[in-house]
Design a protein around this motif. Structure first.
Motif, PDB file in Angstrom:
ATOM      1  N   ARG A 158      -9.359   2.861  -3.733  1.00 52.68           N
ATOM      2  CA  ARG A 158      -8.807   3.404  -2.500  1.00 52.68           C
ATOM      3  C   ARG A 158      -9.097   4.886  -2.347  1.00 52.68           C
ATOM      4  NH1 ARG A 158      -2.803   0.669  -2.939  1.00 52.68           N
ATOM      5  NH2 ARG A 158      -3.479  -1.483  -3.202  1.00 52.68           N
ATOM      6  N   CYS A 159     -10.029   5.393  -3.127  1.00 53.36           N
ATOM      7  CA  CYS A 159     -10.347   6.822  -3.098  1.00 53.36           C
ATOM      8  C   CYS A 159     -11.729   7.048  -2.507  1.00 53.36           C
ATOM      9  CB  CYS A 159     -10.286   7.420  -4.506  1.00 53.36           C
ATOM     10  SG  CYS A 159      -8.623   7.469  -5.207  1.00 53.36           S
ATOM     11  N   ARG A 198       0.819  -1.212   0.000  1.00 53.01           N
ATOM     12  CA  ARG A 198       0.000   0.000   0.000  1.00 53.01           C
ATOM     13  C   ARG A 198       0.855   1.265   0.000  1.00 53.01           C
ATOM     14  NH1 ARG A 198      -5.616   0.263   0.969  1.00 53.01           N
ATOM     15  NH2 ARG A 198      -5.395  -1.933   0.430  1.00 53.01           N
ATOM     16  N   CYS A 258      -0.119  11.516  -7.490  1.00 51.37           N
ATOM     17  CA  CYS A 258      -0.695  10.429  -6.696  1.00 51.37           C
ATOM     18  C   CYS A 258      -1.276   9.379  -7.644  1.00 51.37           C
ATOM     19  CB  CYS A 258      -1.792  10.943  -5.764  1.00 51.37           C
ATOM     20  SG  CYS A 258      -2.475   9.667  -4.675  1.00 51.37           S
ATOM     21  N   GLU A 274      -3.080   6.508  -6.429  1.00 45.89           N
ATOM     22  CA  GLU A 274      -4.015   5.624  -5.744  1.00 45.89           C
ATOM     23  C   GLU A 274      -5.186   5.306  -6.672  1.00 45.89           C
ATOM     24  OE1 GLU A 274      -2.611   4.140  -3.426  1.00 45.89           O
ATOM     25  OE2 GLU A 274      -3.633   4.752  -1.575  1.00 45.89           O
ATOM     26  N   CYS A 313      -7.769  10.376  -2.717  1.00 39.00           N
ATOM     27  CA  CYS A 313      -7.377   9.424  -1.678  1.00 39.00           C
ATOM     28  C   CYS A 313      -7.542  10.128  -0.333  1.00 39.00           C
ATOM     29  CB  CYS A 313      -5.943   8.956  -1.880  1.00 39.00           C
ATOM     30  SG  CYS A 313      -4.684  10.213  -1.531  1.00 39.00           S
ATOM     31  N   SER A 316      -6.126   2.849   5.559  1.00 40.57           N
ATOM     32  CA  SER A 316      -6.699   2.581   4.242  1.00 40.57           C
ATOM     33  C   SER A 316      -7.091   1.114   4.091  1.00 40.57           C
ATOM     34  CB  SER A 316      -5.691   2.969   3.153  1.00 40.57           C
ATOM     35  OG  SER A 316      -6.174   2.659   1.872  1.00 40.57           O
TER      36      SER A 316
END
Length: 456
Positions: free
Chosen positions: A385-386, A243, A379, A381, A409, A279
């Motif tokens: 994961r947002c 992650r 970024c 992500e 995120c 997360s």
């Protein structure tokens, strides 16, 4: 053969002579001398100090071993008891001012290396002569000696006298070539080689000792103390590394010293690790259908109506004593698993957040196609994961539609809300831009949001 006291006296004299021979040694302070010294001189001084420290530890260990012997509880009047202390390490910590851990190390090593006597009082050499010689000559540090002695004790029940002697000589030799961390890893693996059947009981014992506790502090923060077993730690580290590690390489603009503030990640490694853990847990909640082993997994956030509308005030997480800010509660409300309970002036519930507040799955999918993940520059992500964030907050009248939504995120969602960033769209081209606050960029230069790469 010189004793460690003789060698210590010699090395201290050499160190003092080197300092006294430096230019202006008779008028300048040590800090001034070091500031004006060459690199080679500073490194030479550090090496000589290391020798002095190792020899001082050797002398301290020998003294500690004797104090330990005189403090034996089987004696009629143990020394530590006569001094009003619990044990020999406590005596040493009190006399020398060192930490109790260091005093225990001195006692442990000194006791293991102390000379022995026969039943009729005749002297015998140390049980570990190679370690003793290395420590007394200053070639072996106290920490390395302790690690080696611990390993020899663990191996002892499963090895012959010859094996132990050969292992002791091997480890002392390795201590002269390996950093302490690598020596510790080597020593940690050795007991299993001599007793391969013993690893499973140790694993069970480690699992039995594994524990997770949470400690509340007066300042509203919390500490977690985790005792991992090897299997659990391996799984946790793999998940955290996956992650935390970047999935793409970014380059710094040479025309922007220190990097663009919009892209630069100012979090410490510990903060990044905590965000990664949070997360992972957030994903677990999101994947749950709403009920886990009969317990509702939805998080309740109670917040007064005025605080919800203005973003000023406090809110409370159900089950957590410390309060959170209203702005944090509004940001958390973007997640479907976090339900705001809006209170009137008498602290009575007015409303449990409705679907108008949340983006629908179809809207999230549309934003995923449009944004490709977190829209913050640099970024990567992914959409999973947002959070679906309102550009104009829902509590301030912002509609829950795609044009007023964006994927961010959790880390950049906090930056967007708390640092004062804004988002603007060029009506002619549809190109979107992040607008930094004035404290980041006095000109508030827009940062273009690159569209996601879409396969043809």
């Amino acid at each position: 053969m010189s004793s460690p006291v003789d060698l210590l006296n010699e090395r201290v004299g050499a160190l003092a002579g080197l300092v006294e021979g430096m230019p202006w040694a008779d008028t300048a302070e040590l800090g001034e001398l070091l500031a004006g010294a060459k690199d080679a001189t500073v490194l030479d001084l550090a090496a000589r100090v290391g020798e002095v420290v190792r020899l001082a530890d050797a002398v301290a260990a020998r003294i500690a071993g004797e104090i330990e012997r005189r403090s034996d509880r089987t004696l009629e009047a143990p020394l530590a008891t006569r001094l009003g202390e619990r044990n020999a390490p406590a005596v040493l910590a009190s006399i020398t001012g060192v930490h109790a851990t260091r005093a225990r190390d001195w006692c442990e090593v000194g006791t293991r290396l102390a000379g022995r006597t026969t039943l009729i009082g005749e002297p015998l050499p140390s049980l570990h002569p190679v370690v003793a010689a290395g420590l007394d000559h200053g070639s072996l540090s106290l920490d390395a000696a302790r690690v080696i002695l611990t390993t020899l004790r663990q191996v002892d029940p499963f090895a012959t006298v010859e094996d132990l002697a050969g292992l002791e000589e091997f480890l002392v030799g390795q201590a002269g070539e390996l950093p302490l961390t690598d020596l510790t890893k080597l020593c940690r693996a050795l007991p299993d080689r001599f007793n391969p059947d013993g690893i499973e009981p140790r694993e069970e014992a480690a699992r039995a000792r594994a524990d997770f506790s949470v400690i509340a502090h007066r300042d509203g923060t919390y500490s977690s103390v985790i005792h991992w077993d090897a299997e659990s730690l391996g799984i946790a580290q793999a998940a955290l590394h996956a992650r935390m590690n970047p999935r793409k390489v970014t380059f710094t603009d040479p025309d922007t010293p220190g990097g663009d503030e919009a892209i630069r990640d100012t979090r410490t490694i510990g903060q990044r690790r905590l965000d990664a853990l949070t997360s992972i847990m957030r994903d677990s909640l999101r994947a749950d259908t709403g009920d886990s082993n009969g317990i509702d997994t939805t998080i309740l956030v109670t917040i007064p109506l005025e605080a919800l509308m203005t973003g000023v005030g406090t809110a409370t997480l159900f089950g957590v004593d410390a309060s959170i800010s209203a702005r944090t509660a509004r940001r958390m409300a973007c997640d479907a698993k976090i339900l705001p309970v809006v209170l009137d002036g008498n602290s009575q519930p007015l409303d449990l957040g409705t679907a108008r507040r949340l983006f629908s799955p179809a809207q999230r999918q549309a934003m995923a196609v449009r944004d490709g993940g977190c829209i913050w520059p640099g970024c990567d992500e992914p959409p999973s994961r947002c959070q679906s964030a309102h550009i104009t907050p829902w509590a301030a009248g912002g509609p829950t539609n795609i044009s007023n939504g964006v994927l961010l995120c959790p880390f950049h969602h906090r930056r967007f809300d708390l640092d004062g960033w804004d988002l603007d769209t060029d009506p002619a081209t549809g190109t979107r831009y992040l607008i930094p606050p004035a404290w980041v960029d006095a000109r508030r230069t827009p940062r273009r949001i690159s569209p996601p790469a879409v396969a043809a």
